[in-house]
Design an enzyme around this catalytic site. Structure first.
Site, PDB file in Angstrom:
ATOM      1  N   GLY B  60      -1.739   1.911   7.335  1.00 31.91           N
ATOM      2  CA  GLY B  60      -1.075   1.396   6.140  1.00 31.91           C
ATOM      3  C   GLY B  60      -1.304  -0.097   6.103  1.00 31.91           C
ATOM      4  N   CYS B  61      -0.951  -0.720   4.997  1.00 26.77           N
ATOM      5  CA  CYS B  61      -1.173  -2.158   4.850  1.00 26.77           C
ATOM      6  C   CYS B  61      -0.218  -2.922   5.769  1.00 26.77           C
ATOM      7  CB  CYS B  61      -0.965  -2.550   3.405  1.00 26.77           C
ATOM      8  SG  CYS B  61      -1.333  -4.248   3.021  1.00 26.77           S
ATOM      9  N   GLN B  62       0.985  -2.378   5.980  1.00 25.56           N
ATOM     10  CA  GLN B  62       2.009  -3.112   6.717  1.00 25.56           C
ATOM     11  C   GLN B  62       2.374  -2.493   8.051  1.00 25.56           C
ATOM     12  OE1 GLN B  62       5.405  -4.094   4.475  1.00 25.56           O
ATOM     13  NE2 GLN B  62       4.261  -4.755   2.709  1.00 25.56           N
ATOM     14  N   ARG B 127      -0.082   2.098  -0.136  1.00 23.79           N
ATOM     15  CA  ARG B 127      -0.809   1.061   0.586  1.00 23.79           C
ATOM     16  C   ARG B 127       0.054   0.439   1.682  1.00 23.79           C
ATOM     17  NH1 ARG B 127      -2.540  -3.484  -2.512  1.00 23.79           N
ATOM     18  NH2 ARG B 127      -3.674  -4.130  -0.684  1.00 23.79           N
ATOM     19  N   ALA B 128       1.359   0.433   1.464  1.00 22.48           N
ATOM     20  CA  ALA B 128       2.223  -0.307   2.367  1.00 22.48           C
ATOM     21  C   ALA B 128       2.411   0.391   3.711  1.00 22.48           C
ATOM     22  CB  ALA B 128       3.567  -0.547   1.714  1.00 22.48           C
TER      23      ALA B 128
END
Lengths: 405, 147
Positions: B60-62, B127-128
Site C-alpha cells: 500500500g502507499c502508507q 492506494r493508502a
C-alpha cells in the site's frame, strides 16, 4: 491584523462537520480550500462567459480571452516577471517540471551532462529527471541534507562543475517545511553556467517571490495550493531561454501556420500552450491570487508563522513525539513521528475526530529513506486555521496516542 | 489449530460475518470500535518472519500488509500481518472471516461485514493501505485452488 474568523466565513467547506465533529483541515500542504470568490468565478464563467479563447470573432470569445489573459498578467505581477511572455499556463507544478525536462532537456542536455537535485525533492522533481537522464545518458546528482532537513551548501558546491547543465530544487519542502536558500543555490549554479529551476509548489504559498531578484531561470507552481482550483498552474521561464526551447506538445494554439511541408510555431507564451486550455479554472485562478493579495502576503506569512510557532510549542507536550524537519527557516508544516506508532494509525484516528492530516511518505520516498523513517504524520496550516483548532488537535492527538499505546 | 478449524467448519463465511456485525453493534462510539480493532491487531499472532517475504507483501502507499496462504484438508488457510496496528486488526477480521474455508465458498461469499460495521472506507482506500489488494489476493488464491 487579519480577522481570521471573518476569513473563515469565505470558505464554505470549513463550516461543515466530519463524522459529526467540526472539520479541522490541517492538510493545506496537499491542497488549500477555496474561497467563495473562486467557487463563484467558476459558476459565473459557465453562466456568462464561456467561449473558446484567442480565435473567436465574437463578444464572448473576446470576453473569455480578456479574462484568461488577465490571469497571466496577475501571475506576472505576483512573480515580478518582466513580461507575460514569460508566463506559461500548465496543469500544475508537475506539468511545469515535465515541460522543462522535455523541452529544455531535448535541446540542451547531452550525454555525460549533469543535473543536480536535492535529497528533499518531491517525486515530481525526481522522476522527470531520471527519465531524461536515462534517455540522454546524462547523470543525476543529489545534494545531501543534514539530519534537521537542511541542504548542505558545501556539498552542493562540490557537485557543481562545468558539466552541470541544470539545478532543480524545491523552494520549500512539502514534507519538512524547510525553506531552502535558493538565491544562493541559484547564484552558485550560474557561476558554473548551469540553469536553475525552482519547484515553487509550496514556495509561492508562503513567500514573496521575485523571479528577477532571485534570477532563477524557471519557477513553477500550482494554483490549487493557493486557493485556486485544481488542474492549473504556471511556469515562469526567462524569455531568451523559452525562445530557444522547442515546443512541448503540438496542436492548436501553439502554431503560427500549418502546412504539410512546414509548420511554424506561435510566439511566446502560446508556443507552449497547445489545445484549448482550462479556461474557467485559469480565470478563477486570478480571483484566488487577488484574494491572497487582498489579505496581504506578508499578513498571511506572519499569521502562518505564528500558527507554526504555537503548534510547534504545543505539540512537544505529546509524549514520545519527534518532529521531523527542524530547519531554522521553516514554513507552516509540522511533520512528526513516534517510535512505536505507525503514521497511518495516527491518521485514521485523527480522521475519526474530524481532523484532516496527511500521513505517509508525502511523495518524497528518498527523503524518508535518508531520514531513516517510512513516513510521517504531517499537519500543515493555512491562514484560515486557528490556535483553537491547534488546541483541539493536540487533545485529539493525545487521545489517539493513548488509544494506540 | 485443529479446534479452530473444527469451529470454523461449523460456521459459514456469512455466519462469521453476521457474528462480527452483531459484535460491533455493541459499540456505540467510534473510539470503542477502534479500540477493539487495535486490540485485535495487538493480539493477532505474529506472522513468522520466514513468511514475511517480498512475495507475500501486499503493497500500500502508507502501510504494508503481508499475506501467507496455504491449504490444509482441502481448505484455504490465511495468515497475515501489517506494520500498522489498525490495518493489522482489520487483517485479522478478514482472516477470521475467510480463512479455513473451501475455495468455492470463498469465491461465492461477497464481503459485506466491513460496510455494515462502518469500516468500508478502509477497503476503498486502495492506494493508502494494502487491504483492498489483500482481499483480491485472497480471492485469487481461492480461484487458483478451485481450478
Amino acid at each position: 491584523m487579519l480577522n481570521i474568523y471573518q476569513i473563515r466565513q469565505d470558505f464554505p467547506i470549513l463550516q461543515q462537520e466530519i463524522y459529526g465533529k467540526p472539520l479541522i483541515y490541517f492538510d493545506n500542504a496537499a491542497t488549500s480550500q477555496k474561497p467563495n470568490v473562486v467557487i463563484d468565478a467558476l459558476s459565473n464563467y459557465y453562466q456568462h462567459t464561456n467561449a473558446n479563447i484567442h480565435r473567436g470573432a465574437h463578444f464572448l470569445a473576446n470576453k473569455a480571452t480578456g479574462e484568461y489573459e488577465a490571469t497571466r498578467e496577475t501571475i506576472r505581477q505576483i512573480l515580478n516577471a518582466k513580461s507575460t511572455e514569460e508566463i506559461i499556463f500548465t496543469k500544475g507544478t508537475t506539468e511545469g517540471i515535465n515541460l522543462i525536462a522535455s523541452t529544455f532537456g531535448r535541446k540542451f542536455i547531452q550525454k555525460g551532462d549533469e543535473i543536480i537535485i536535492s535529497t528533499m525533492e518531491h517525486h515530481s522533481n525526481i522522476v522527470p529527471w531520471q527519465m531524461l537522464c536515462e534517455e540522454k545518458g546524462a547523470i543525476l546528482k543529489i545534494i545531501p541534507i543534514t539530519d534537521s532537513g537542511e541542504i548542505i551548501l558545501e556539498e552542493y558546491e562540490k557537485l557543481l562543475s562545468e558539466r552541470t547543465k541544470l539545478v532543480s530544487v524545491v523552494h520549500i519542502s512539502n514534507s519538512l517545511g524547510t525553506i531552502n536558500p535558493i538565491k544562493e543555490i541559484i547564484s552558485l549554479a550560474h557561476a558554473q553556467g548551469a540553469k536553475v529551476l525552482i519547484d515553487g509548489a509550496q514556495g509561492v504559498v508562503h513567500l514573496d517571490i521575485d523571479v528577477q531578484d532571485l534570477d532563477c531561470d524557471f519557477y513553477v507552481f500550482s494554483g490549487h495550493k493557493i486557493f485556486a482550483p485544481t488542474g492549473i498552474g504556471a511556469l515562469f521561464g526567462k524569455k531568451d531561454l523559452l525562445n530557444q526551447m522547442p515546443p512541448y506538445q503540438g496542436g492548436g494554439e501553439m502554431i503560427s501556420t500549418v502546412s504539410f511541408e512546414k509548420t511554424t510555431y506561435n510566439v511566446l507564451p502560446f508556443k507552449f500552450e497547445a489545445g484549448t486550455p482550462n479556461i474557467a479554472d485559469v480565470i478563477a485562478f486570478r480571483l484566488a491570487l487577488e484574494y491572497m493579495n487582498n489579505l496581504g502576503k506578508k499578513n498571511i506569512a506572519d499569521y502562518e508563522n505564528y500558527l507554526l510557532k504555537y503548534a510547534t510549542e504545543r505539540i512537544t507536550e505529546v509524549a514520545g513525539l519527534k518532529i521531523i524537519g527542524t530547519a531554522k527557516e521553516k514554513a507552516s508544516v509540522i511533520s512528526f513521528v513516534f517510535d512505536d506508532i505507525h503514521p497511518s494509525d495516527i491518521g485514521t484516528l485523527l480522521d475519526n475526530q474530524g481532523i484532516a492530516v496527511r500521513t505517509g511518505s508525502h511523495c518524497t520516498q528518498p527523503l524518508m529513506e535518508r531520514l531513516g523513517i517510512s513516513g510521517t504524520t504531517r499537519a500543515s496550516f493555512a491562514v484560515y486555521n486557528t490556535t483553537d483548532e491547534i488546541d483541539n488537535f493536540i487533545v485529539a492527538l493525545q487521545k489517539t496516542v493513548k488509544m494506540l499505546k | 489449530m485443529r479446534e479452530l478449524n473444527l469451529y470454523q467448519k461449523q460456521m459459514t463465511i456469512n455466519e462469521i460475518q453476521d457474528e462480527i456485525i452483531s459484535d460491533f453493534e455493541l459499540f456505540d462510539s467510534w473510539d470503542d470500535k477502534y479500540s477493539y480493532i487495535i486490540e485485535l491487531g495487538k493480539t493477532m499472532p505474529k506472522l513468522a518472519e520466514s513468511h514475511k517475504t517480498e512475495q507475500n507483501i501486499v503493497r500500500g502507499c502508507q502501510s504494508l500488509v503481508w499475506l501467507h496462504a496455504y491449504t490444509q484438508d482441502n481448505r484455504l488457510i490465511f495468515e497475515g500481518d501489517s506494520d500498522a496496528i489498525i490495518v493489522k486488526g482489520l487483517v485479522s477480521l478478514l482472516i477470521k472471516v475467510l480463512s479455513g474455508h473451501q475455495a468455492q465458498e470463498i469465491i461465492n461469499s461477497p464481503l459485506y461485514f466491513l460496510e455494515k460495521i462502518g469500516l468500508s472506507q478502509h477497503l476503498s482506500m486502495t492506494r493508502a493501505n494494502g487491504l483492498a489488494s489483500m482481499v483480491l489476493l485472497m480471492q485469487k488464491y481461492a480461484k487458483e485452488m478451485n481450478k
